[in-house]
Design a protein around this motif. Structure first.
Motif, PDB file in Angstrom:
ATOM      1  N   ALA A  89       2.992   5.953  -2.873  1.00 35.07           N
ATOM      2  CA  ALA A  89       4.150   6.728  -3.314  1.00 35.07           C
ATOM      3  C   ALA A  89       4.157   6.863  -4.828  1.00 35.07           C
ATOM      4  CB  ALA A  89       5.442   6.071  -2.839  1.00 35.07           C
ATOM      5  N   HIS A  90       3.813   5.785  -5.519  1.00 44.05           N
ATOM      6  CA  HIS A  90       3.772   5.833  -6.984  1.00 44.05           C
ATOM      7  C   HIS A  90       2.679   6.793  -7.455  1.00 44.05           C
ATOM      8  CE1 HIS A  90       4.263   4.590 -11.091  1.00 44.05           C
ATOM      9  NE2 HIS A  90       2.979   4.353 -11.171  1.00 44.05           N
ATOM     10  N   ALA A  91       1.527   6.736  -6.824  1.00 43.45           N
ATOM     11  CA  ALA A  91       0.426   7.627  -7.210  1.00 43.45           C
ATOM     12  C   ALA A  91       0.799   9.082  -6.932  1.00 43.45           C
ATOM     13  CB  ALA A  91      -0.846   7.251  -6.457  1.00 43.45           C
ATOM     14  N   ALA A  92       1.468   9.340  -5.812  1.00 35.52           N
ATOM     15  CA  ALA A  92       1.866  10.707  -5.481  1.00 35.52           C
ATOM     16  C   ALA A  92       2.904  11.227  -6.465  1.00 35.52           C
ATOM     17  CB  ALA A  92       2.407  10.768  -4.059  1.00 35.52           C
ATOM     18  N   SER A  93       3.841  10.383  -6.862  1.00 37.02           N
ATOM     19  CA  SER A  93       4.863  10.830  -7.807  1.00 37.02           C
ATOM     20  C   SER A  93       4.260  11.060  -9.185  1.00 37.02           C
ATOM     21  CB  SER A  93       6.014   9.833  -7.884  1.00 37.02           C
ATOM     22  OG  SER A  93       5.594   8.623  -8.472  1.00 37.02           O
ATOM     23  N   ALA A  94       3.279  10.277  -9.560  1.00 37.98           N
ATOM     24  CA  ALA A  94       2.614  10.474 -10.852  1.00 37.98           C
ATOM     25  C   ALA A  94       1.824  11.782 -10.841  1.00 37.98           C
ATOM     26  CB  ALA A  94       1.699   9.304 -11.175  1.00 37.98           C
ATOM     27  N   ASP A  95       1.219  12.110  -9.689  1.00 37.20           N
ATOM     28  CA  ASP A  95       0.480  13.371  -9.590  1.00 37.20           C
ATOM     29  C   ASP A  95       1.420  14.570  -9.659  1.00 37.20           C
ATOM     30  OD1 ASP A  95      -1.872  11.989  -9.369  1.00 37.20           O
ATOM     31  OD2 ASP A  95      -1.996  12.160  -7.184  1.00 37.20           O
ATOM     32  N   ASP A 154       4.379  14.692 -11.216  1.00 37.24           N
ATOM     33  CA  ASP A 154       5.164  14.738 -12.447  1.00 37.24           C
ATOM     34  C   ASP A 154       4.355  15.407 -13.561  1.00 37.24           C
ATOM     35  OD1 ASP A 154       6.864  14.368 -14.546  1.00 37.24           O
ATOM     36  OD2 ASP A 154       6.996  12.185 -14.362  1.00 37.24           O
ATOM     37  N   PRO A 155       4.784  16.597 -14.012  1.00 38.82           N
ATOM     38  CA  PRO A 155       4.012  17.288 -15.051  1.00 38.82           C
ATOM     39  C   PRO A 155       4.125  16.625 -16.426  1.00 38.82           C
ATOM     40  CG  PRO A 155       5.997  18.517 -14.533  1.00 38.82           C
ATOM     41  CD  PRO A 155       5.925  17.357 -13.560  1.00 38.82           C
ATOM     42  N   THR A 156       5.077  15.711 -16.605  1.00 35.64           N
ATOM     43  CA  THR A 156       5.211  15.056 -17.903  1.00 35.64           C
ATOM     44  C   THR A 156       4.234  13.899 -18.060  1.00 35.64           C
ATOM     45  OG1 THR A 156       6.927  13.554 -17.100  1.00 35.64           O
ATOM     46  CG2 THR A 156       7.658  15.656 -18.048  1.00 35.64           C
ATOM     47  N   VAL A 157       3.625  13.468 -16.963  1.00 38.15           N
ATOM     48  CA  VAL A 157       2.656  12.379 -17.024  1.00 38.15           C
ATOM     49  C   VAL A 157       1.292  12.981 -17.337  1.00 38.15           C
ATOM     50  CG1 VAL A 157       1.519  10.544 -15.737  1.00 38.15           C
ATOM     51  CG2 VAL A 157       3.944  10.996 -15.376  1.00 38.15           C
ATOM     52  N   PRO A 158       0.713  12.610 -18.476  1.00 40.94           N
ATOM     53  CA  PRO A 158      -0.586  13.196 -18.826  1.00 40.94           C
ATOM     54  C   PRO A 158      -1.675  12.728 -17.874  1.00 40.94           C
ATOM     55  CG  PRO A 158       0.012  11.471 -20.391  1.00 40.94           C
ATOM     56  CD  PRO A 158       1.181  11.657 -19.473  1.00 40.94           C
ATOM     57  N   THR A 159      -2.544  13.658 -17.523  1.00 39.05           N
ATOM     58  CA  THR A 159      -3.643  13.310 -16.631  1.00 39.05           C
ATOM     59  C   THR A 159      -4.888  12.898 -17.408  1.00 39.05           C
ATOM     60  OG1 THR A 159      -4.290  15.633 -16.525  1.00 39.05           O
ATOM     61  CG2 THR A 159      -2.820  14.806 -14.793  1.00 39.05           C
ATOM     62  N   HIS A 160      -4.905  13.195 -18.699  1.00 36.78           N
ATOM     63  CA  HIS A 160      -6.034  12.791 -19.542  1.00 36.78           C
ATOM     64  C   HIS A 160      -5.522  12.525 -20.959  1.00 36.78           C
ATOM     65  CE1 HIS A 160      -5.648  16.713 -21.254  1.00 36.78           C
ATOM     66  NE2 HIS A 160      -6.023  17.319 -20.159  1.00 36.78           N
ATOM     67  N   ALA A 161      -6.312  11.865 -21.735  1.00 32.11           N
ATOM     68  CA  ALA A 161      -5.933  11.572 -23.118  1.00 32.11           C
ATOM     69  C   ALA A 161      -6.087  12.837 -23.957  1.00 32.11           C
ATOM     70  CB  ALA A 161      -6.806  10.460 -23.666  1.00 32.11           C
ATOM     71  N   PRO A 162      -5.156  13.083 -24.871  1.00 36.01           N
ATOM     72  CA  PRO A 162      -5.293  14.268 -25.725  1.00 36.01           C
ATOM     73  C   PRO A 162      -6.468  14.110 -26.682  1.00 36.01           C
ATOM     74  CG  PRO A 162      -3.387  12.952 -26.379  1.00 36.01           C
ATOM     75  CD  PRO A 162      -3.944  12.332 -25.134  1.00 36.01           C
ATOM     76  N   SER A 163      -7.007  15.235 -27.086  1.00 34.11           N
ATOM     77  CA  SER A 163      -8.134  15.207 -28.020  1.00 34.11           C
ATOM     78  C   SER A 163      -7.640  14.836 -29.415  1.00 34.11           C
ATOM     79  CB  SER A 163      -8.811  16.584 -28.061  1.00 34.11           C
ATOM     80  OG  SER A 163      -7.923  17.529 -28.640  1.00 34.11           O
ATOM     81  N   ALA A 164      -8.567  14.484 -30.273  1.00 36.25           N
ATOM     82  CA  ALA A 164      -8.233  14.128 -31.655  1.00 36.25           C
ATOM     83  C   ALA A 164      -7.599  15.321 -32.372  1.00 36.25           C
ATOM     84  CB  ALA A 164      -9.473  13.650 -32.387  1.00 36.25           C
ATOM     85  N   GLU A 165      -8.100  16.520 -32.097  1.00 32.29           N
ATOM     86  CA  GLU A 165      -7.546  17.721 -32.721  1.00 32.29           C
ATOM     87  C   GLU A 165      -6.088  17.921 -32.319  1.00 32.29           C
ATOM     88  OE1 GLU A 165     -10.403  17.788 -30.905  1.00 32.29           O
ATOM     89  OE2 GLU A 165     -11.853  17.896 -32.534  1.00 32.29           O
ATOM     90  N   ALA A 214       0.840  -1.205   0.000  1.00 31.12           N
ATOM     91  CA  ALA A 214       0.000   0.000   0.000  1.00 31.12           C
ATOM     92  C   ALA A 214       0.873   1.251   0.000  1.00 31.12           C
ATOM     93  CB  ALA A 214      -0.924  -0.003   1.214  1.00 31.12           C
ATOM     94  N   ARG A 215       1.986   1.234   0.736  1.00 35.42           N
ATOM     95  CA  ARG A 215       2.879   2.387   0.768  1.00 35.42           C
ATOM     96  C   ARG A 215       3.496   2.628  -0.611  1.00 35.42           C
ATOM     97  NH1 ARG A 215       7.333   1.427   4.647  1.00 35.42           N
ATOM     98  NH2 ARG A 215       8.230   0.372   2.872  1.00 35.42           N
TER      99      ARG A 215
END
Length: 133
Positions: A79-85, A87-98, A74-75
């Protein structure tokens, strides 16, 4: 129907309440404590042919170690979830088709610009290299 009453030939059933208390004292969620005890039962079932001399001590040790494993896992997940949050290079959503089309066009235009700067010999080498990919 399954009967949960302890019997002399089933020490696990008699020890189950104690094992639950041990697990609940170590993990935060009651469902996790139940899962730990179930995992301990699976390990107990694997020892059917070679039972330990002191089932209570053996099962208490197994439950305690399984709790530690669950808490460590669980730790690591937190920790992995916190580091992903963070990290600005990790996208939080899928890019649009445009956005995907615009990126593809920009890449195509950049590649055309670079290829335009190559000498004829370099351009031929690039084309040959692409043919073999």
């Amino acid at each position: 129907m399954h009967d949960d009453t302890p019997t002399d030939d089933d020490p696990f059933a008699a020890l189950r309440p104690r094992l639950l208390r041990i697990a609940r004292g170590r993990v935060d969620v009651a469902a996790d404590a139940e899962d730990v005890v179930q995992d301990a039962w699976l390990r107990w079932a694997e020892t059917a042919t070679d039972r330990p001399d002191d089932p209570g001590a053996w099962l208490a040790t197994v439950v305690a170690r399984l709790c530690v494993d669950r808490l460590r896992h669980a730790r690591v997940v937190r920790a992995h979830a916190a580091s992903a949050d963070a990290d600005p290079t990790v996208p939080t959503h899928a890019p649009s088709a445009e956005t995907l089309v615009a990126d593809a066009r920009a890449t195509r235009d950049a590649l055309a610009e670079v290829l335009g700067r190559l000498s004829p010999l370099e351009a031929a080498a690039w084309q040959i290299g692409r043919a073999h990919v």
